[in-house]
Design a protein around this motif. Structure first.
Motif, short mmCIF file in Angstrom:
data_model
loop_
_atom_site.label_atom_id
_atom_site.label_comp_id
_atom_site.label_asym_id
_atom_site.label_seq_id
_atom_site.Cartn_x
_atom_site.Cartn_y
_atom_site.Cartn_z
N TYR A 45 0.83 -1.21 0.00
CA TYR A 45 0.00 0.00 0.00
C TYR A 45 0.86 1.26 0.00
N ARG A 46 1.88 1.27 0.86
CA ARG A 46 2.79 2.41 0.99
C ARG A 46 4.21 1.90 0.77
N HIS A 47 4.77 2.19 -0.38
CA HIS A 47 6.10 1.69 -0.69
C HIS A 47 7.17 2.28 0.22
N ASP A 48 6.86 3.36 0.90
CA ASP A 48 7.80 3.95 1.85
C ASP A 48 7.54 3.47 3.28
N PHE A 49 6.72 2.45 3.42
CA PHE A 49 6.34 1.96 4.75
C PHE A 49 7.55 1.67 5.64
N GLY A 50 8.56 1.01 5.09
CA GLY A 50 9.75 0.68 5.87
C GLY A 50 10.57 1.88 6.29
N LEU A 51 10.35 3.01 5.64
CA LEU A 51 11.10 4.23 5.96
C LEU A 51 10.37 5.10 6.99
N LEU A 52 9.11 4.77 7.26
CA LEU A 52 8.33 5.56 8.22
C LEU A 52 8.79 5.28 9.64
#
Length: 77
Positions: A45-52
């Motif tokens: 869903y959010r490709h930046d999830f791991g960066l949050l």
């Protein structure tokens, strides 16, 4: 909370694709007790999830579960 209805529509599309691949809403919702599955869906869903940061990741996880609950509650329709 995440902004924009387009993000909600994107999540619904992910679930629809799962169903199209012969996953039932019931079988998908049963997997929501698996933290790895939730994180996988959130990453889709959010490709930046791991960066949050952790707080933002928890917000995305919560929204993910809420969409799943809403979809499951409307399954008969």
């Amino acid at each position: 909370m995440l902004n924009g209805s387009s993000k909600g529509k994107k999540f619904v599309k992910i679930i629809e694709n799962m169903v199209a691949k012969k996953c039932t809403i019931h079988s998908v919702s049963n997997r929501f007790s698996d933290p790895k599955f939730i994180d996988n869906v959130c990453l889709s869903y959010r490709h930046d999830f791991g960066l949050l940061n952790e707080d933002e990741q928890n917000k995305v996880r919560f929204e993910c579960k809420e969409w799943m609950r809403a979809i499951k509650n409307n399954e008969p329709y």
